[in-house]
Design a protein around this motif. Structure first.
Motif, PDB file in Angstrom:
ATOM      1  N   PRO A   1      10.432  18.814   8.261  1.00 25.42           N
ATOM      2  CA  PRO A   1       9.252  17.940   8.251  1.00 25.42           C
ATOM      3  C   PRO A   1       9.412  16.658   7.440  1.00 25.42           C
ATOM      4  CG  PRO A   1       8.866  19.935   6.970  1.00 25.42           C
ATOM      5  CD  PRO A   1      10.154  20.140   7.698  1.00 25.42           C
ATOM      6  N   PHE A   2      10.184  16.678   6.341  1.00 26.21           N
ATOM      7  CA  PHE A   2      10.254  15.514   5.459  1.00 26.21           C
ATOM      8  C   PHE A   2      11.668  14.953   5.345  1.00 26.21           C
ATOM      9  CE2 PHE A   2       6.724  18.133   3.879  1.00 26.21           C
ATOM     10  CZ  PHE A   2       5.674  17.218   3.967  1.00 26.21           C
ATOM     11  N   SER A   3      11.742  13.644   5.365  1.00 24.75           N
ATOM     12  CA  SER A   3      12.979  12.943   5.028  1.00 24.75           C
ATOM     13  C   SER A   3      12.711  12.232   3.709  1.00 24.75           C
ATOM     14  CB  SER A   3      13.351  11.932   6.123  1.00 24.75           C
ATOM     15  OG  SER A   3      14.536  11.242   5.778  1.00 24.75           O
ATOM     16  N   LEU A   4      13.283  12.755   2.634  1.00 24.54           N
ATOM     17  CA  LEU A   4      13.030  12.214   1.297  1.00 24.54           C
ATOM     18  C   LEU A   4      14.157  11.272   0.875  1.00 24.54           C
ATOM     19  CD1 LEU A   4      11.714  15.400  -0.556  1.00 24.54           C
ATOM     20  CD2 LEU A   4      10.397  13.597   0.585  1.00 24.54           C
ATOM     21  N   CYS A   5      13.790  10.289   0.064  1.00 26.39           N
ATOM     22  CA  CYS A   5      14.748   9.263  -0.387  1.00 26.39           C
ATOM     23  C   CYS A   5      15.066   9.482  -1.855  1.00 26.39           C
ATOM     24  CB  CYS A   5      14.182   7.871  -0.176  1.00 26.39           C
ATOM     25  SG  CYS A   5      13.024   7.703   1.203  1.00 26.39           S
ATOM     26  N   GLY A   6      15.555  10.680  -2.198  1.00 26.13           N
ATOM     27  CA  GLY A   6      15.737  11.041  -3.595  1.00 26.13           C
ATOM     28  C   GLY A   6      16.724  10.190  -4.360  1.00 26.13           C
ATOM     29  N   ALA A   7      17.686   9.570  -3.658  1.00 25.55           N
ATOM     30  CA  ALA A   7      18.655   8.720  -4.344  1.00 25.55           C
ATOM     31  C   ALA A   7      18.020   7.427  -4.837  1.00 25.55           C
ATOM     32  CB  ALA A   7      19.835   8.408  -3.424  1.00 25.55           C
ATOM     33  N   SER A   8      16.871   7.081  -4.283  1.00 27.98           N
ATOM     34  CA  SER A   8      16.071   5.939  -4.769  1.00 27.98           C
ATOM     35  C   SER A   8      14.901   6.539  -5.544  1.00 27.98           C
ATOM     36  CB  SER A   8      15.578   5.085  -3.593  1.00 27.98           C
ATOM     37  OG  SER A   8      16.672   4.552  -2.864  1.00 27.98           O
ATOM     38  N   GLY A   9      15.088   6.667  -6.851  1.00 24.22           N
ATOM     39  CA  GLY A   9      14.151   7.428  -7.678  1.00 24.22           C
ATOM     40  C   GLY A   9      12.709   6.978  -7.603  1.00 24.22           C
ATOM     41  N   TRP A  10      12.489   5.688  -7.332  1.00 29.27           N
ATOM     42  CA  TRP A  10      11.114   5.186  -7.299  1.00 29.27           C
ATOM     43  C   TRP A  10      10.286   5.831  -6.192  1.00 29.27           C
ATOM     44  CZ3 TRP A  10      10.147   2.820  -2.649  1.00 29.27           C
ATOM     45  CH2 TRP A  10      11.240   2.306  -1.944  1.00 29.27           C
ATOM     46  N   THR A  11      10.947   6.325  -5.139  1.00 23.36           N
ATOM     47  CA  THR A  11      10.190   6.971  -4.060  1.00 23.36           C
ATOM     48  C   THR A  11       9.586   8.292  -4.534  1.00 23.36           C
ATOM     49  OG1 THR A  11      12.142   8.130  -3.190  1.00 23.36           O
ATOM     50  CG2 THR A  11      11.702   5.917  -2.336  1.00 23.36           C
ATOM     51  N   LEU A  12      10.319   9.009  -5.392  1.00 23.70           N
ATOM     52  CA  LEU A  12       9.792  10.257  -5.950  1.00 23.70           C
ATOM     53  C   LEU A  12       8.670   9.966  -6.938  1.00 23.70           C
ATOM     54  CD1 LEU A  12      13.140  12.209  -6.519  1.00 23.70           C
ATOM     55  CD2 LEU A  12      11.642  12.190  -4.502  1.00 23.70           C
ATOM     56  N   THR A  13       8.801   8.852  -7.658  1.00 24.91           N
ATOM     57  CA  THR A  13       7.726   8.436  -8.557  1.00 24.91           C
ATOM     58  C   THR A  13       6.465   8.123  -7.773  1.00 24.91           C
ATOM     59  OG1 THR A  13       9.341   7.496 -10.079  1.00 24.91           O
ATOM     60  CG2 THR A  13       7.069   6.791 -10.350  1.00 24.91           C
ATOM     61  N   ASP A  14       6.628   7.438  -6.623  1.00 23.80           N
ATOM     62  CA  ASP A  14       5.465   7.127  -5.783  1.00 23.80           C
ATOM     63  C   ASP A  14       4.769   8.406  -5.334  1.00 23.80           C
ATOM     64  OD1 ASP A  14       5.992   4.443  -6.015  1.00 23.80           O
ATOM     65  OD2 ASP A  14       6.938   4.238  -4.050  1.00 23.80           O
ATOM     66  N   LEU A  15       5.553   9.398  -4.951  1.00 20.71           N
ATOM     67  CA  LEU A  15       4.977  10.676  -4.532  1.00 20.71           C
ATOM     68  C   LEU A  15       4.217  11.317  -5.684  1.00 20.71           C
ATOM     69  CD1 LEU A  15       4.580  13.108  -2.685  1.00 20.71           C
ATOM     70  CD2 LEU A  15       6.905  13.860  -3.267  1.00 20.71           C
ATOM     71  N   PHE A  16       4.825  11.348  -6.854  1.00 15.00           N
ATOM     72  CA  PHE A  16       4.161  11.944  -8.017  1.00 15.00           C
ATOM     73  C   PHE A  16       2.862  11.218  -8.337  1.00 15.00           C
ATOM     74  CE2 PHE A  16       3.226  11.722 -12.566  1.00 15.00           C
ATOM     75  CZ  PHE A  16       3.014  13.055 -12.848  1.00 15.00           C
TER      76      PHE A  16
ATOM     77  N   HIS B   1       0.873  -1.175   0.000  1.00 19.50           N
ATOM     78  CA  HIS B   1       0.000   0.000   0.000  1.00 19.50           C
ATOM     79  C   HIS B   1       0.905   1.219   0.000  1.00 19.50           C
ATOM     80  CE1 HIS B   1      -3.005   2.861   0.714  1.00 19.50           C
ATOM     81  NE2 HIS B   1      -3.521   2.450   1.864  1.00 19.50           N
ATOM     82  N   LYS B   2       0.863   2.004  -1.064  1.00 20.09           N
ATOM     83  CA  LYS B   2       1.808   3.102  -1.238  1.00 20.09           C
ATOM     84  C   LYS B   2       1.228   4.488  -0.970  1.00 20.09           C
ATOM     85  CE  LYS B   2       5.362   1.056  -3.978  1.00 20.09           C
ATOM     86  NZ  LYS B   2       6.438   1.383  -4.925  1.00 20.09           N
ATOM     87  N   SER B   3      -0.011   4.548  -0.540  1.00 27.98           N
ATOM     88  CA  SER B   3      -0.618   5.849  -0.260  1.00 27.98           C
ATOM     89  C   SER B   3      -0.632   6.108   1.242  1.00 27.98           C
ATOM     90  CB  SER B   3      -2.034   5.914  -0.855  1.00 27.98           C
ATOM     91  OG  SER B   3      -1.974   5.806  -2.256  1.00 27.98           O
ATOM     92  N   ILE B   4       0.572   6.156   1.801  1.00 25.21           N
ATOM     93  CA  ILE B   4       0.754   6.298   3.249  1.00 25.21           C
ATOM     94  C   ILE B   4       1.852   7.324   3.526  1.00 25.21           C
ATOM     95  CG2 ILE B   4       1.592   5.116   5.335  1.00 25.21           C
ATOM     96  CD1 ILE B   4       0.384   2.557   4.292  1.00 25.21           C
TER      97      ILE B   4
ATOM     98  N   THR C   1       0.880   0.794  -9.227  1.00 29.47           N
ATOM     99  CA  THR C   1       2.028   1.485  -9.763  1.00 29.47           C
ATOM    100  C   THR C   1       2.814   0.603 -10.710  1.00 29.47           C
ATOM    101  OG1 THR C   1       4.082   2.581  -9.204  1.00 29.47           O
ATOM    102  CG2 THR C   1       3.391   0.846  -7.746  1.00 29.47           C
ATOM    103  N   THR C   2       3.328   1.211 -11.765  1.00 27.49           N
ATOM    104  CA  THR C   2       4.138   0.467 -12.721  1.00 27.49           C
ATOM    105  C   THR C   2       5.616   0.781 -12.534  1.00 27.49           C
ATOM    106  OG1 THR C   2       3.863   2.248 -14.334  1.00 27.49           O
ATOM    107  CG2 THR C   2       2.329   0.411 -14.435  1.00 27.49           C
ATOM    108  N   THR C   3       5.962   1.357 -11.381  1.00 31.63           N
ATOM    109  CA  THR C   3       7.361   1.697 -11.161  1.00 31.63           C
ATOM    110  C   THR C   3       8.007   0.722 -10.209  1.00 31.63           C
ATOM    111  OG1 THR C   3       6.631   3.265  -9.471  1.00 31.63           O
ATOM    112  CG2 THR C   3       7.036   4.129 -11.674  1.00 31.63           C
ATOM    113  N   ARG C   4       7.844   0.895  -8.912  1.00 31.48           N
ATOM    114  CA  ARG C   4       8.484  -0.004  -7.972  1.00 31.48           C
ATOM    115  C   ARG C   4       7.446  -0.500  -6.983  1.00 31.48           C
ATOM    116  NH1 ARG C   4      10.178  -1.350  -2.453  1.00 31.48           N
ATOM    117  NH2 ARG C   4      12.334  -1.964  -2.532  1.00 31.48           N
TER     118      ARG C   4
ATOM    119  N   VAL D   1       8.085  10.453   6.587  1.00 30.08           N
ATOM    120  CA  VAL D   1       8.573   9.713   5.425  1.00 30.08           C
ATOM    121  C   VAL D   1       7.372   9.402   4.548  1.00 30.08           C
ATOM    122  CG1 VAL D   1       9.671   7.610   4.563  1.00 30.08           C
ATOM    123  CG2 VAL D   1      10.487   8.655   6.664  1.00 30.08           C
ATOM    124  N   ILE D   2       7.439   9.784   3.279  1.00 27.25           N
ATOM    125  CA  ILE D   2       6.337   9.522   2.366  1.00 27.25           C
ATOM    126  C   ILE D   2       6.636   8.219   1.623  1.00 27.25           C
ATOM    127  CG2 ILE D   2       4.939  10.439   0.463  1.00 27.25           C
ATOM    128  CD1 ILE D   2       5.969  13.229   1.210  1.00 27.25           C
TER     129      ILE D   2
END
Length: 355
Positions: free
Chosen positions: A179-194, A140-143, A350-353, A267-268
């Motif tokens: 407020p946010f700890s982002l995992c930008g080096a793992s690109g799929w996390t940004l895709t999940d956010l988008f 579940h990725k909407s958390i 999702t079709t990413t990760r 963490v998103i």
């Protein structure tokens, strides 16, 4: 009622014993490739150990790293793919099927899928009318995860809309914590956010059109979603380490920054954050809590991820059949997988990760 059979030694004193059950894959070597590392790898290797004990097979695990396609591509082209690959991107099933790199599932395995999954999950592992994959894990990725102490210090509650999330972020920032700890080096996390933002602002029909390249990435709906995301990215004080730090932080380091180092508040990411949060010393439901990804547009998004096991060699079908049975899925997930979960009007896989 099953009665326990009693054993009576013969007069000679020699004790008889039942012959042990034959292990169906005794001596067979199987290589399984997946992207899991850390706690996820440990959990999966426990499943593989149980499989080996049950069947006699010798199973080797290979980690593909973040880019499964980059790992499998050369091996497929070189004629030495692993026996089984677990794909974090359902789109890879179609890609490898087009390359004739996958082996269709047998009728026996398809029956297991029909018995244990709803038709939608079977569709995800199919391409060109042929079934190639078994969904072995869903997420579940909407958390959004948050550190309860950080919210308490800022005097805020879990938000339900994007505007409330931005106000919460400002209050947390004002209290002295990014407020946010982002995992930008793992690109799929940004895709999940988008994907969450886009699904909520543009709706499911536009989402599908974008995924199928029926509308361009310059479409106004994409611009709207990116502008919403800029509410986070546009303020360096909102991210642990600022923009540079966020881009250099991978998953699960971003989780450790929140729950092990108290550097951030949120963490998103998906439900599988729980494993890393626990490893960092947090207690789920107490110091580590969640709230649903807030509504950005008219509807609250629900994005699911899935990992699909496929065969790249004519290996024993026993592996694939075993993978599709409910007890093994539950062992992998750490809970019963959502075999009855269906896609709704406001959810997409999702079709990413997919963890």
């Amino acid at each position: 009622m099953r009665q326990r059979a009693e054993h009576h030694p013969q007069e000679t004193g020699a004790a008889s014993s039942a012959a042990p059950a034959k292990k169906t894959l005794e001596g067979v070597k199987i290589e399984v490739a997946a992207k899991w590392t850390g706690e996820e790898q440990t959990n999966f290797e426990a499943v593989l150990k149980a499989f080996q004990e049950k069947t006699g097979a010798q199973v080797t695990y290979a980690s593909t790293g973040e880019d499964t396609g980059a790992y499998l591509g050369p091996r497929i082209q070189g004629g030495s793919p692993p026996d089984v690959a677990i794909l974090p991107q359902p789109g890879l099933v179609q890609q490898y099927a087009d390359q004739k790199a996958l082996k269709p599932l047998t009728a026996e395995v398809q029956k297991q899928i029909d018995d244990n999954y709803t038709p939608y999950w079977k569709e995800l592992g199919s391409a060109g009318g042929q079934v190639y994959g078994v969904l072995v894990k869903a997420a579940h990725k909407s958390i959004i995860w948050y550190r309860d102490a950080a919210f308490t210090d800022a005097g805020v509650q879990a938000p339900t809309t994007w505007d409330e999330l931005m106000k919460t972020a400002q209050a947390v920032s004002d209290s002295g914590t990014p407020p946010f700890s982002l995992c930008g080096a793992s690109g799929w996390t940004l895709t999940d956010l988008f994907e969450n933002v886009y699904l909520s602002t543009a709706g499911p029909e536009k989402y599908d059109q974008l995924a199928k390249h029926e509308i361009p990435w310059t479409d106004a709906s994409v611009v709207t979603a990116l502008e919403k995301m800029a509410g986070i990215f546009g303020k360096k004080d909102y991210m642990v380490g600022g923009n540079t730090g966020a881009l250099q932080t991978d998953f699960p380091t971003c989780v450790t920054q929140v729950y092990g180092q108290d550097k951030g508040a949120m963490v998103i990411e998906a439900d599988f954050v729980a494993a890393s949060a626990t490893q960092s010393g947090a207690k789920i439901g107490e110091s580590a809590k969640i709230f649903p990804f807030p509504k950005v547009g008219d509807t609250a998004p629900v994005v699911l991820g899935g990992d699909i096991a496929v065969a790249l060699k004519d290996s024993p079908a026993r592996w694939r059949c075993w993978s599709s049975s409910p007890p093994r899925r539950a062992a992998r997930c750490g809970r019963s997988c959502p075999a009855t979960c269906r896609r709704t009007a406001t959810s997409r896989l999702t079709t990413t990760r997919a963890s």
